[in-house]
Write a protein that holds these residues in place. Sequence first.
Motif, PDB file in Angstrom:
ATOM      1  N   ASP A  18      17.322 -27.267  28.966  1.00 15.30           N
ATOM      2  CA  ASP A  18      16.305 -27.645  29.943  1.00 15.30           C
ATOM      3  C   ASP A  18      16.725 -26.929  31.220  1.00 15.30           C
ATOM      4  O   ASP A  18      17.548 -27.425  31.984  1.00 15.30           O
ATOM      5  CB  ASP A  18      16.307 -29.167  30.118  1.00 15.30           C
ATOM      6  CG  ASP A  18      15.267 -29.630  31.131  1.00 15.30           C
ATOM      7  OD1 ASP A  18      14.684 -28.775  31.825  1.00 15.30           O
ATOM      8  OD2 ASP A  18      15.037 -30.847  31.215  1.00 15.30           O
ATOM      9  N   ARG A  39      21.152 -29.675  30.274  1.00 15.39           N
ATOM     10  CA  ARG A  39      20.252 -29.639  31.439  1.00 15.39           C
ATOM     11  C   ARG A  39      20.934 -28.798  32.504  1.00 15.39           C
ATOM     12  O   ARG A  39      21.989 -29.171  32.997  1.00 15.39           O
ATOM     13  CB  ARG A  39      20.009 -31.047  31.973  1.00 15.39           C
ATOM     14  CG  ARG A  39      19.034 -31.870  31.117  1.00 15.39           C
ATOM     15  CD  ARG A  39      19.026 -33.330  31.568  1.00 15.39           C
ATOM     16  NE  ARG A  39      18.706 -33.471  32.984  1.00 15.39           N
ATOM     17  CZ  ARG A  39      17.478 -33.558  33.467  1.00 15.39           C
ATOM     18  NH1 ARG A  39      16.446 -33.531  32.661  1.00 15.39           N
ATOM     19  NH2 ARG A  39      17.276 -33.688  34.756  1.00 15.39           N
ATOM     20  N   ASP A  64      18.018 -32.226  48.176  1.00 12.56           N
ATOM     21  CA  ASP A  64      16.814 -32.879  47.652  1.00 12.56           C
ATOM     22  C   ASP A  64      16.954 -33.306  46.196  1.00 12.56           C
ATOM     23  O   ASP A  64      16.087 -33.992  45.665  1.00 12.56           O
ATOM     24  CB  ASP A  64      15.610 -31.937  47.764  1.00 12.56           C
ATOM     25  CG  ASP A  64      15.335 -31.542  49.198  1.00 12.56           C
ATOM     26  OD1 ASP A  64      15.509 -32.408  50.071  1.00 12.56           O
ATOM     27  OD2 ASP A  64      14.959 -30.385  49.441  1.00 12.56           O
ATOM     28  N   TYR A  65      18.015 -32.878  45.545  1.00  8.75           N
ATOM     29  CA  TYR A  65      18.165 -33.189  44.120  1.00  8.75           C
ATOM     30  C   TYR A  65      18.978 -34.471  43.936  1.00  8.75           C
ATOM     31  O   TYR A  65      19.932 -34.715  44.668  1.00  8.75           O
ATOM     32  CB  TYR A  65      18.849 -32.021  43.397  1.00  8.75           C
ATOM     33  CG  TYR A  65      17.932 -30.831  43.236  1.00  8.75           C
ATOM     34  CD1 TYR A  65      17.231 -30.634  42.051  1.00  8.75           C
ATOM     35  CD2 TYR A  65      17.735 -29.938  44.275  1.00  8.75           C
ATOM     36  CE1 TYR A  65      16.371 -29.563  41.913  1.00  8.75           C
ATOM     37  CE2 TYR A  65      16.875 -28.868  44.143  1.00  8.75           C
ATOM     38  CZ  TYR A  65      16.193 -28.679  42.967  1.00  8.75           C
ATOM     39  OH  TYR A  65      15.332 -27.624  42.833  1.00  8.75           O
ATOM     40  N   PRO A  66      18.588 -35.281  42.967  1.00  6.59           N
ATOM     41  CA  PRO A  66      19.309 -36.541  42.756  1.00  6.59           C
ATOM     42  C   PRO A  66      20.695 -36.303  42.146  1.00  6.59           C
ATOM     43  O   PRO A  66      20.929 -35.285  41.500  1.00  6.59           O
ATOM     44  CB  PRO A  66      18.409 -37.299  41.768  1.00  6.59           C
ATOM     45  CG  PRO A  66      17.637 -36.241  41.052  1.00  6.59           C
ATOM     46  CD  PRO A  66      17.476 -35.108  42.017  1.00  6.59           C
ATOM     47  N   ARG A 100      16.319 -24.996  34.788  1.00  7.73           N
ATOM     48  CA  ARG A 100      15.514 -24.913  36.015  1.00  7.73           C
ATOM     49  C   ARG A 100      16.244 -24.087  37.050  1.00  7.73           C
ATOM     50  O   ARG A 100      17.457 -23.906  36.959  1.00  7.73           O
ATOM     51  CB  ARG A 100      15.281 -26.310  36.565  1.00  7.73           C
ATOM     52  CG  ARG A 100      14.843 -27.242  35.444  1.00  7.73           C
ATOM     53  CD  ARG A 100      14.201 -28.456  35.947  1.00  7.73           C
ATOM     54  NE  ARG A 100      14.002 -29.406  34.858  1.00  7.73           N
ATOM     55  CZ  ARG A 100      13.712 -30.666  35.031  1.00  7.73           C
ATOM     56  NH1 ARG A 100      13.597 -31.139  36.252  1.00  7.73           N
ATOM     57  NH2 ARG A 100      13.521 -31.461  34.003  1.00  7.73           N
ATOM     58  N   ASP A 149      18.699 -26.822  50.441  1.00  7.18           N
ATOM     59  CA  ASP A 149      17.764 -27.556  49.588  1.00  7.18           C
ATOM     60  C   ASP A 149      18.411 -28.340  48.443  1.00  7.18           C
ATOM     61  O   ASP A 149      17.717 -29.076  47.733  1.00  7.18           O
ATOM     62  CB  ASP A 149      16.714 -26.599  49.025  1.00  7.18           C
ATOM     63  CG  ASP A 149      15.810 -26.060  50.130  1.00  7.18           C
ATOM     64  OD1 ASP A 149      15.769 -26.701  51.199  1.00  7.18           O
ATOM     65  OD2 ASP A 149      15.177 -25.016  49.941  1.00  7.18           O
ATOM     66  N   VAL A 196      10.931 -22.894  38.243  1.00 13.92           N
ATOM     67  CA  VAL A 196      11.708 -22.402  39.376  1.00 13.92           C
ATOM     68  C   VAL A 196      10.966 -22.707  40.665  1.00 13.92           C
ATOM     69  O   VAL A 196       9.737 -22.583  40.722  1.00 13.92           O
ATOM     70  CB  VAL A 196      11.950 -20.879  39.244  1.00 13.92           C
ATOM     71  CG1 VAL A 196      12.575 -20.313  40.505  1.00 13.92           C
ATOM     72  CG2 VAL A 196      12.833 -20.589  38.041  1.00 13.92           C
ATOM     73  N   VAL A 197      11.712 -23.117  41.682  1.00 17.73           N
ATOM     74  CA  VAL A 197      11.103 -23.367  42.987  1.00 17.73           C
ATOM     75  C   VAL A 197      11.775 -22.485  44.023  1.00 17.73           C
ATOM     76  O   VAL A 197      12.927 -22.104  43.872  1.00 17.73           O
ATOM     77  CB  VAL A 197      11.215 -24.852  43.413  1.00 17.73           C
ATOM     78  CG1 VAL A 197      10.568 -25.742  42.379  1.00 17.73           C
ATOM     79  CG2 VAL A 197      12.659 -25.250  43.631  1.00 17.73           C
TER      80      VAL A 197
END
Lengths: 382, 209
Positions: free
Chosen positions: B49, B27, B81-83, B51, B78, B70-71
């Motif tokens: 996986d 990942r 915001d990810y865990p 991103r 930013d 993709v964001v």
Amino acid sequence: MTFPDDQPLVLDSGQTLAPLTLAFETYGSLNADKSNAIVICHALTLDQHVASNNPLTGKPGWWNSMVGPGNIIDTDRFFVICVNVVGGCGGSTGPASINPATGKPWGTDFPVITIHDMVRAQVMLIDHLGIDQLFAVIGGSMGGMQVLAWAVDYPTRVHAAIPIATSYYHSAQNIAFHEVGRQAVMADPDWRGGDYYDAGLDGGPRKGLAVARMAAHITYLSEAALTRKFGRSLQDREKVTYGFDADFQVESYLRHQGITFVDRFDANAYLYITRAMDYFDLAADHNGHLASAFEGVQTRFCVISFTSDWLYSTAEARTIVKALNAAGGNVSFVEIESDKGHDAFLLDEPEMIATLNGFLDARARDCGLPTSAATPNIGVDG
Amino acid sequence: MSPSTDRNDRIRVDLELIAQMIPDGARVLDVGCGDGALLSHLADEKHADARGIEISQAGVNACVRKGLSVVQGDADTDLVDYPSDGFDIVVLSQTLQATHRPATVLAEMLRIGKHAIVSFPNFGHWLVRWKLLTNGRMPETGKLVHSWHSTPNIHLCTLRDFEILATSLGFQVDEAIGVMGDGKAKPITPGSALANLRAEQAIYKLTKV
């Protein structure tokens, strides 16, 4: 189709609605393992005629260029379903339908419905069609709210979700504009408390509804688009008339928008659907934490916003994306440069088309479905 | 402030080397993923996986067109915001030197992922030192193409600088590779003064101690 009385629609308000009639259109055909179905959710004043002529207006489908054989949402490969929302006026049960208890139209006795109720009704139809999981749910504006509700309420039944030009909740400003519209309808004496259906086609609160549409229509366009389209240009005259005629082209345009709208939309349905949107708040449904709404979500998201959309802004789309990331969700997010405002999602924005095509192809590969490579006539570069 | 302007053919080497450090099926989050070249490679060849986050809208749109997840976002703001521990590997290729707070970005990367892979141009490379010494001006080399006043590279560092920062943040170097001026890749021993002279750019794989 109409569901039997023993299959009522259970509403968020606690009330039930039976018999439930759903008007819907389908395009393409369902494959053998029922894995190629796409539900398209329509916006506030649109309907199930996404890619077929609207019998009332005679106009082509509202997403005709997107949905069809060889189009981005390719009906040669996908089975597309579009359902008129419950509470609407396109044939699904709504305030103009007959209340079985009285034998007369529901009017304002119709129960208040929510975005989740609209989706729950669509689930009944999907169940009826024997579809376990949808390949994708796609929608703009209020349709995008339904897309979000689909993924949150039925996470195992949606492989891919594409919410476009939408928000996870209705802001104070959104509610305020809707309230102006509703008050315009209710202030029209011909509304008669919602009991106007015996007044015939030309009856009802036509003036009020037209004003509601005019106010709402401003929110669908950007200031830049209005300026480009009309500026301060005068309508068929050399100078202002020192009166209250539609001197300016923009006035004439808005009046036309209002007048044509009332011929195709029921005023009470407008009240009910705007209310449903106002009540929408995915975060509030989960103790104020939007990320909790997406906990454990397996659906693949593609969130799309437009730079000049001030009704449902990029900031709101970004909040959805952040919440999905926080929940470990799988999300793509594209903000598309456009000066056409909120309604850009209804137009042929090349960047939106390319985004949808790339995302749908990747998801089709996930699911072992054919991709657009089999459809060489799609006009997308790259 | 996209670092994509620095992405010439040379960087292909760096992406390949990064890909070699990533196990099958991982990942991966690529921070500053540009047009998605690495992500596509990882998804296709490594079944990852994969991103991405990319600051330029054009880059994001190009990625999503390719079907990548993709964001649009900024490495500096930013990542919060990810865990935690949501990814096996977080990649930052040729972007560290363009961030406002490199230490915070590194710390965030290793909060989000078990490992971080970082590539950056080496300001300790002999040619950079030579140009500064002989010209008395901020060096512009094949790798560093901007003049001092217009460069997005506001936090350039040497291999030594990077290693010291990583250690001070409590990270250990699992693997390090230098790309020499002739384009050849060589393993780096942390602390090597010679590597700090010879490597034009470097790729480090870090782990929390």
